[in-house]
Design a protein around this motif. Sequence first.
Motif, short mmCIF file in Angstrom:
data_model
loop_
_atom_site.label_atom_id
_atom_site.label_comp_id
_atom_site.label_asym_id
_atom_site.label_seq_id
_atom_site.Cartn_x
_atom_site.Cartn_y
_atom_site.Cartn_z
N GLY A 1 0.62 -6.54 1.51
CA GLY A 1 -0.63 -5.84 1.21
C GLY A 1 -0.49 -4.34 1.32
O GLY A 1 -1.00 -3.59 0.48
N SER A 2 0.22 -3.89 2.33
CA SER A 2 0.40 -2.46 2.52
C SER A 2 1.20 -1.84 1.38
O SER A 2 0.83 -0.78 0.85
N VAL B 1 -1.05 -2.23 -2.18
CA VAL B 1 -2.27 -1.41 -2.26
C VAL B 1 -1.94 0.08 -2.23
O VAL B 1 -2.44 0.86 -3.05
N ASN B 2 -1.09 0.49 -1.30
CA ASN B 2 -0.77 1.91 -1.19
C ASN B 2 -0.01 2.43 -2.40
O ASN B 2 -0.22 3.57 -2.82
N VAL C 1 -6.71 -7.66 7.09
CA VAL C 1 -7.56 -6.96 6.13
C VAL C 1 -7.33 -5.44 6.11
O VAL C 1 -7.27 -4.85 5.02
N PHE D 1 -4.97 -4.00 3.60
CA PHE D 1 -5.36 -3.99 2.19
C PHE D 1 -6.37 -2.88 1.88
O PHE D 1 -6.85 -2.79 0.75
#
Length: 224
Positions: free
Chosen positions: A31-32, A35-36, A91, A94
């Motif tokens: 997720g990191s 998203v980033n 969460v 994200f």
Amino acid sequence: MRTAAAPQFYETKKFKDKVKQAIVFIVVLAGSVIVNSLVAYAFAKIRFKGRNTLFIVVLSTMLIPGFVTLVPQYILFSKLGWVNTYLPLIVPAFLGSAFFIFLLRQFMMTIPNELIEAAVLDGANHIQIWWHIMLPLTKPALITVAIFSFNGAWNDLLGPLLYLNDESLYTLQIGLQTFKGTVQTQWHYLMAMSVMVLLPVVLLFFFFQKHFIEGSNIASGTKG
């Protein structure tokens, strides 16, 4: 402080619980990175009104201490019914990180715009450009973000201590605390497990140190 006279945490831990924890770290890591990198691509290569202003606003969030948002964040997660689950640990990954966005954006700024323009002429959309062009070319920076993300999630003690109440959900960092009793500390267990907990981070950096250093140097504007 949660303590125990014996290392019951590791004796009673079931394999499926360890698998759940591994999945948490993997999801946080993925997720990191995803998203980033998406946000960084937008700031680096997509022109839209207010882009620089919005980027400054994102960077300004780095000035807010994490402890300031700790209580409101706990209240929010409590209202959502997420306490005593892994969701409060997953969460936030994200929602993006200003530092990671800045790091990836600086790296992506070094990629020639001609590559993006050529892809657009070939009919590629932004998602395709991000996936097929930006991600492969920003591999050193992505590995840097992945290492930082894994290290932060792996070594996080405050988050699990705050949100997890069920012993079956405890992470390894909380498990280490079970060796520290009120009267006696079992140093032999504590030292042995500390080495085991530290080992994945050391191995991760050892195998990817070349990409990590390269990504850090380019993102910071230096060459090594």
